[in-house]
Design a protein around this motif. Sequence first.
Motif, mmCIF file in Angstrom:
data_model
loop_
_atom_site.group_PDB
_atom_site.id
_atom_site.type_symbol
_atom_site.label_atom_id
_atom_site.label_comp_id
_atom_site.label_asym_id
_atom_site.label_seq_id
_atom_site.Cartn_x
_atom_site.Cartn_y
_atom_site.Cartn_z
ATOM 1 N N ALA A 100 40.635 48.742 42.628
ATOM 2 C CA ALA A 100 40.084 47.538 42.003
ATOM 3 C C ALA A 100 39.862 46.442 43.039
ATOM 4 O O ALA A 100 38.808 45.798 43.048
ATOM 5 C CB ALA A 100 41.014 47.033 40.904
ATOM 6 N N GLN A 101 40.828 46.232 43.922
ATOM 7 C CA GLN A 101 40.695 45.198 44.948
ATOM 8 C C GLN A 101 39.529 45.504 45.887
ATOM 9 O O GLN A 101 38.781 44.608 46.270
ATOM 10 C CB GLN A 101 41.996 45.063 45.746
ATOM 11 C CG GLN A 101 43.131 44.466 44.948
ATOM 12 C CD GLN A 101 42.786 43.094 44.400
ATOM 13 O OE1 GLN A 101 42.248 42.252 45.094
ATOM 14 N NE2 GLN A 101 43.109 42.882 43.136
ATOM 15 N N ALA A 102 39.367 46.768 46.257
ATOM 16 C CA ALA A 102 38.259 47.156 47.147
ATOM 17 C C ALA A 102 36.919 46.908 46.456
ATOM 18 O O ALA A 102 35.989 46.364 47.066
ATOM 19 C CB ALA A 102 38.392 48.622 47.541
ATOM 20 N N LEU A 103 36.802 47.285 45.195
ATOM 21 C CA LEU A 103 35.545 47.084 44.470
ATOM 22 C C LEU A 103 35.247 45.601 44.256
ATOM 23 O O LEU A 103 34.085 45.189 44.313
ATOM 24 C CB LEU A 103 35.579 47.806 43.124
ATOM 25 C CG LEU A 103 35.466 49.317 43.198
ATOM 26 C CD1 LEU A 103 35.720 49.940 41.825
ATOM 27 C CD2 LEU A 103 34.108 49.733 43.720
ATOM 28 N N LEU A 104 36.274 44.794 44.036
ATOM 29 C CA LEU A 104 36.061 43.360 43.867
ATOM 30 C C LEU A 104 35.525 42.712 45.149
ATOM 31 O O LEU A 104 34.810 41.714 45.094
ATOM 32 C CB LEU A 104 37.366 42.671 43.445
ATOM 33 C CG LEU A 104 37.762 42.879 41.988
ATOM 34 C CD1 LEU A 104 39.203 42.452 41.769
ATOM 35 C CD2 LEU A 104 36.829 42.118 41.068
ATOM 36 N N ALA A 105 35.858 43.287 46.292
ATOM 37 C CA ALA A 105 35.427 42.727 47.579
ATOM 38 C C ALA A 105 34.006 43.153 47.959
ATOM 39 O O ALA A 105 33.404 42.548 48.837
ATOM 40 C CB ALA A 105 36.400 43.152 48.673
ATOM 41 N N LEU A 106 33.482 44.187 47.318
ATOM 42 C CA LEU A 106 32.163 44.710 47.672
ATOM 43 C C LEU A 106 31.065 44.114 46.800
ATOM 44 O O LEU A 106 31.231 43.968 45.600
ATOM 45 C CB LEU A 106 32.136 46.237 47.516
ATOM 46 C CG LEU A 106 33.048 47.019 48.443
ATOM 47 C CD1 LEU A 106 33.015 48.495 48.045
ATOM 48 C CD2 LEU A 106 32.616 46.851 49.886
ATOM 49 N N ARG A 107 29.951 43.824 47.407
ATOM 50 C CA ARG A 107 28.756 43.383 46.672
ATOM 51 C C ARG A 107 27.585 44.174 47.217
ATOM 52 O O ARG A 107 27.143 43.952 48.347
ATOM 53 C CB ARG A 107 28.494 41.883 46.874
ATOM 54 C CG ARG A 107 29.551 40.985 46.310
ATOM 55 C CD ARG A 107 29.479 40.971 44.777
ATOM 56 N NE ARG A 107 30.500 40.127 44.213
ATOM 57 C CZ ARG A 107 31.590 40.596 43.615
ATOM 58 N NH1 ARG A 107 31.811 41.871 43.527
ATOM 59 N NH2 ARG A 107 32.471 39.776 43.106
ATOM 60 N N HIS A 108 27.116 45.137 46.450
ATOM 61 C CA HIS A 108 25.991 45.971 46.862
ATOM 62 C C HIS A 108 25.350 46.530 45.599
ATOM 63 O O HIS A 108 26.044 46.848 44.634
ATOM 64 C CB HIS A 108 26.483 47.115 47.764
ATOM 65 C CG HIS A 108 25.376 47.876 48.401
ATOM 66 N ND1 HIS A 108 24.736 48.910 47.769
ATOM 67 C CD2 HIS A 108 24.791 47.739 49.617
ATOM 68 C CE1 HIS A 108 23.795 49.388 48.571
ATOM 69 N NE2 HIS A 108 23.809 48.697 49.698
#
Length: 69
Positions: free
Chosen positions: A39-47
Motif C-alpha cells: 500500500a505504501q509503495a502504491l501510494l508513492a507512485l503516480r503513473h
Amino acid sequence: MGTVYLAADTRSGDLVALKVLKAEGEGSKAASKRFRREAQALLALRHPNVVEILETGEEAGNPWLAMRR
C-alpha cells in the motif's frame, strides 16, 4: 495475497476495487506487514499504468485497500 472485490464507496457511491487481506495462520503477521508495504509503495507512485489507491484501512484486524477500478 488478498481477495479483490467490486465495492461501492459509502460516501460517494462510486464503484471501487477493494483488496482485502485475510489474516490466517502463523504467517498472518508477516503477510499483513507485506500488504501494508504494498500500500505504501502504491501510494508513492503516480503513473497511468499503476492503479491509484484511494484509501487504506483495517477492519477486524484485516487490512484493506480501496483502489480505482
